[in-house]
Scaffold this motif. Structure first.
Motif, PDB file in Angstrom:
ATOM      1  N   ASN A 132      15.698  17.546  44.999  1.00 43.86           N
ATOM      2  CA  ASN A 132      15.104  16.432  44.258  1.00 43.86           C
ATOM      3  C   ASN A 132      15.718  16.273  42.876  1.00 43.86           C
ATOM      4  O   ASN A 132      15.798  15.154  42.351  1.00 43.86           O
ATOM      5  CB  ASN A 132      13.591  16.621  44.155  1.00 43.86           C
ATOM      6  N   LYS A 133      16.157  17.371  42.281  1.00 46.80           N
ATOM      7  CA  LYS A 133      16.826  17.286  40.979  1.00 46.80           C
ATOM      8  C   LYS A 133      18.136  16.510  41.105  1.00 46.80           C
ATOM      9  O   LYS A 133      18.426  15.631  40.281  1.00 46.80           O
ATOM     10  CB  LYS A 133      17.099  18.690  40.435  1.00 46.80           C
ATOM     11  N   ARG A 134      18.928  16.822  42.130  1.00 51.29           N
ATOM     12  CA  ARG A 134      20.199  16.108  42.323  1.00 51.29           C
ATOM     13  C   ARG A 134      19.952  14.650  42.731  1.00 51.29           C
ATOM     14  O   ARG A 134      20.657  13.746  42.292  1.00 51.29           O
ATOM     15  CB  ARG A 134      21.056  16.819  43.372  1.00 51.29           C
ATOM     16  N   GLN A 198      16.280  18.809  29.240  1.00 53.94           N
ATOM     17  CA  GLN A 198      17.712  18.953  28.929  1.00 53.94           C
ATOM     18  C   GLN A 198      18.100  20.411  28.749  1.00 53.94           C
ATOM     19  O   GLN A 198      19.195  20.833  29.137  1.00 53.94           O
ATOM     20  CB  GLN A 198      18.063  18.171  27.663  1.00 53.94           C
ATOM     21  N   GLN A 199      17.199  21.210  28.177  1.00 53.58           N
ATOM     22  CA  GLN A 199      17.520  22.600  27.915  1.00 53.58           C
ATOM     23  C   GLN A 199      17.919  23.339  29.185  1.00 53.58           C
ATOM     24  O   GLN A 199      18.702  24.297  29.144  1.00 53.58           O
ATOM     25  CB  GLN A 199      16.322  23.296  27.258  1.00 53.58           C
ATOM     26  N   ALA A 200      17.396  22.891  30.319  1.00 52.28           N
ATOM     27  CA  ALA A 200      17.703  23.569  31.583  1.00 52.28           C
ATOM     28  C   ALA A 200      19.151  23.381  32.003  1.00 52.28           C
ATOM     29  O   ALA A 200      19.677  24.180  32.800  1.00 52.28           O
ATOM     30  CB  ALA A 200      16.775  23.053  32.685  1.00 52.28           C
ATOM     31  N   ALA A 208      21.730  13.665  32.957  1.00 52.37           N
ATOM     32  CA  ALA A 208      20.420  13.039  32.805  1.00 52.37           C
ATOM     33  C   ALA A 208      19.337  14.106  32.836  1.00 52.37           C
ATOM     34  O   ALA A 208      19.433  15.090  33.566  1.00 52.37           O
ATOM     35  CB  ALA A 208      20.202  12.022  33.919  1.00 52.37           C
ATOM     36  N   SER A 209      18.313  13.905  32.043  1.00 50.70           N
ATOM     37  CA  SER A 209      17.194  14.843  31.978  1.00 50.70           C
ATOM     38  C   SER A 209      15.896  14.061  31.892  1.00 50.70           C
ATOM     39  O   SER A 209      15.888  12.823  31.897  1.00 50.70           O
ATOM     40  CB  SER A 209      17.354  15.769  30.769  1.00 50.70           C
ATOM     41  N   ARG A 250       5.938  13.935  23.087  1.00 52.12           N
ATOM     42  CA  ARG A 250       6.467  15.130  23.747  1.00 52.12           C
ATOM     43  C   ARG A 250       7.797  15.580  23.150  1.00 52.12           C
ATOM     44  O   ARG A 250       8.522  16.361  23.763  1.00 52.12           O
ATOM     45  CB  ARG A 250       6.628  14.853  25.250  1.00 52.12           C
ATOM     46  N   LYS A 251       8.113  15.101  21.967  1.00 52.26           N
ATOM     47  CA  LYS A 251       9.428  15.389  21.403  1.00 52.26           C
ATOM     48  C   LYS A 251       9.666  16.887  21.220  1.00 52.26           C
ATOM     49  O   LYS A 251      10.800  17.358  21.379  1.00 52.26           O
ATOM     50  CB  LYS A 251       9.637  14.635  20.082  1.00 52.26           C
ATOM     51  N   GLY A 252       8.626  17.624  20.899  1.00 50.46           N
ATOM     52  CA  GLY A 252       8.795  19.068  20.774  1.00 50.46           C
ATOM     53  C   GLY A 252       9.173  19.702  22.097  1.00 50.46           C
ATOM     54  O   GLY A 252      10.071  20.559  22.168  1.00 50.46           O
ATOM     55  N   GLU A 253       8.498  19.304  23.166  1.00 47.47           N
ATOM     56  CA  GLU A 253       8.815  19.795  24.500  1.00 47.47           C
ATOM     57  C   GLU A 253      10.236  19.419  24.906  1.00 47.47           C
ATOM     58  O   GLU A 253      10.953  20.219  25.526  1.00 47.47           O
ATOM     59  CB  GLU A 253       7.820  19.205  25.501  1.00 47.47           C
ATOM     60  N   PHE A 254      10.649  18.206  24.536  1.00 46.50           N
ATOM     61  CA  PHE A 254      11.972  17.722  24.923  1.00 46.50           C
ATOM     62  C   PHE A 254      13.079  18.245  24.017  1.00 46.50           C
ATOM     63  O   PHE A 254      14.266  18.046  24.304  1.00 46.50           O
ATOM     64  CB  PHE A 254      11.997  16.193  24.911  1.00 46.50           C
TER      65      PHE A 254
END
Length: 580
Positions: A132-134, A198-200, A208-209, A250-254
């Motif tokens: 699903n990620k791809r 994105q961190q992942a 894309a994230s 959610r900017k901190g999470e992102f």
């Protein structure tokens, strides 16, 4: 970024067109069915889906399609380069590159996305989350391409199945704008649900994230609202606001945030993996990691000429200006109050510092209109060598440096006098290139950034009648933009509900986003209600009076004639209005 050879890795599927810009070559002889039958091999189709965005972002083509022909820019030297787009001279289905080239590029990208989406179930994924990620990457890119297509050419064909044989695409059916957005929004919703933070991605930060998908979903909802009426229109504006606000909350999470100053945002040292970016197209200084060796050429497009002026030779700090294309309209410059708004001096360069010693000669004194008493006067390295400014400067002849002021560059009505010298737009400067005479730059292109979420939220609130909430969002950006020294001008930069209207939103988007691939879309969205262009042409003519040939039907670009000629039902499919 370590996403190597993103456009050419693996097997590239047959594209929509029988004649392509790139000749495809598969040295391994492997087929798509073989390579894409494993999760490891399938990544190559995902990588390839990113390729065609690079012909638009960071290159002349994208800037001319998305910024030229608007209220903000005109051809330098008032020349005829790409004049079909810059001032609508003869724009048609058989003329007007890069419009015709962009059509081909986007459909190639869409076909690559469809190839992966249609084949992913045969790729052998055993991990559903990885699959699903791809798939989410592919659906994000399909929505990305389709947003550009529908906003540029309107309701054309909507393809969700890979074209492997051009002979199977000899007929086409138009789909409505609403049908386009139904797919775009569905794709982005799936992407937002299934893409990682994105961190992942680690060093592959331009994939894309989740933040990318939500950011583009907010943009898609905003665009879609202008095609709707009544309660449906309000629903889309509310969704645009809500998603934009979600990204902000959610900017901190992102892992994103606004830079504390607008200048920090555009510092070359802050370019890579920029913390304000929601979506990036990366360029590596290691050429072998890039799709091509053209890199990011945005810095050249808006360059003012300086090389060869007294005290100035080409250098890395001031850029390669031989391929300059566009200069600012007087309207754009006058949108800024530089005494309060620090974005002006971050966006524009008015002063050039001497990088070579020079002594004024009799000939140059005459050429530059200087007082004869300056003959023999020296310009030392580090002195002011040239000024190009939107202001009027008194006593120009007696100052020992070259001056082009407002009265040299523009007429009183805003038309350009000759366009040979002008204020430099410096946002995208790349002083870290390999050589002063090398054209490619290798800074990342920020396609979408957090500030746009505040602007989307504000625009949606304004359309919903919530001008106070709109002002609150705008004031976050204007507080950052305020001059802080020698006097803090934050209070003077703040706006109230009474200041908010569509004209102000357009102006504020120009101040914040000038040159960032958005202006033509902004005018189309806000002045044409998505379809009719009632105010589109009049606004451009009023704000950029050198553009005299724009008409309301230019709110859509023409479909390339080669496409219509290749269709058995080309006459039935039809050209966009105004171009027959």
């Amino acid at each position: 970024m370590k996403l190597r050879n993103i456009a050419i890795a693996g097997v590239v599927s047959v594209t929509l067109f029988s004649c392509n810009d790139l000749e495809e070559y598969n040295p391994s002889g492997a087929t798509a069915e073989a390579v894409w039958s494993t999760p490891e091999g399938f990544v190559t189709v995902v990588n390839s889906a990113y390729a065609e965005q690079r012909a638009w972002y960071g290159k002349e083509d994208g800037i001319f399609m998305s910024e030229a022909g608007s209220d903000l820019w005109y051809n330098r030297d008032k020349d005829s380069y790409a004049n079909q787009l810059t001032y609508y001279s003869g724009l048609g289905p058989s003329t007007g590159n890069p419009n015709r080239a962009a059509w081909t590029r986007f459909w190639k990208g869409i076909n690559q996305c469809n190839a992966g989406i249609n084949r992913i179930d045969q790729a052998g994924f055993t991990n559903e989350a990885e699959k699903n990620k791809r798939l989410a990457e592919l659906r994000f890119m399909r929505a990305f391409y389709y947003w550009h297509v529908v906003e540029t050419w309107g309701g054309v064909m909507l393809k969700t199945v890979e074209t492997t044989d051009p002979s199977n695409s000899l007929t086409a059916t138009r789909s409505s704008v609403e049908e386009f957005y139904e797919l775009i929004i569905s794709d982005l919703q799936f992407a937002a649900e299934n893409l990682p933070l994105q961190q992942a991605w680690g060093n592959e930060y331009s994939r894309a994230s989740k933040k990318s998908a939500l950011g583009f979903l907010a943009r898609a909802y905003l665009s879609r609202a202008y095609y709707a009426q009544g309660a449906e229109r309000e629903q889309y504006f509310a969704k645009a606001r809500d998603i934009a606000n979600e990204v902000i909350s959610r900017k901190g999470e992102f892992g994103v945030d606004l830079w504390s100053s607008y200048a920090d945002l555009w510092k070359p040292s802050n370019n890579k993996n920029n913390k304000e970016a929601l979506y990036i197209i990366s360029n590596a200084t290691d050429f072998g990691l890039n799709y091509d060796n053209n890199g990011n050429r945005l810095y050249q497009v808006f360059q003012a000429p300086y090389n060869g002026k007294p005290g100035l030779v080409r250098d890395l700090a001031n850029g390669y200006e031989s391929s300059r294309r566009l200069m600012s309209s007087l309207h754009l410059l006058d949108l800024f109050d530089a005494t309060k708004d620090a974005r002006y001096n971050t966006t524009f360069q008015e002063v050039w510092i001497a990088n070579t010693a020079y002594t004024w000669t009799v000939s140059d004194v005459a050429t530059y209109g200087k007082d004869p008493s300056l003959v023999g006067t020296k310009i030392n390295v580090g002195d002011t060598a040239m000024v190009a400014t939107k202001n009027v400067i008194a006593g120009k002849a007696s100052k020992p440096y070259v001056i082009y002021d407002r009265n040299d560059i523009y007429n009183a009505n805003g038309t350009i006098i000759n366009g040979r010298n002008y204020v430099n737009m410096k946002k995208f400067m790349d002083p870290d290139r390999t050589d002063a005479n090398a054209q490619p730059g290798y800074k990342d292109v920020i396609v979408m950034r957090l500030a746009e979420m505040y602007l989307i939220s504000a625009e949606a609130e304004m359309q919903l009648g919530n001008n106070g909430a709109a002002a609150d969002m705008i004031n976050v950006l204007r507080s950052r933009a305020a001059q802080k020294t020698p006097t803090d001008m934050t209070a003077q930069m703040l706006v109230t509900a009474s200041d908010i209207n569509a004209a102000f939103i357009l102006d504020e988007r120009a101040r914040e986003l000038a040159g960032e691939h958005m202006r033509w879309f902004d005018l189309k969205r806000m002045l044409g209600s998505g379809t009719n262009g009632d105010a589109f042409a009049a606004y451009i003519k009023a704000k950029n009076p050198d553009i005299t040939q724009v008409q309301n039907f230019h709110i859509l670009r023409p479909i390339r004639q080669e496409e219509l000629n290749s269709l058995l039902n080309g006459a039935e499919f039809g050209q966009n209005p105004g171009y027959n």
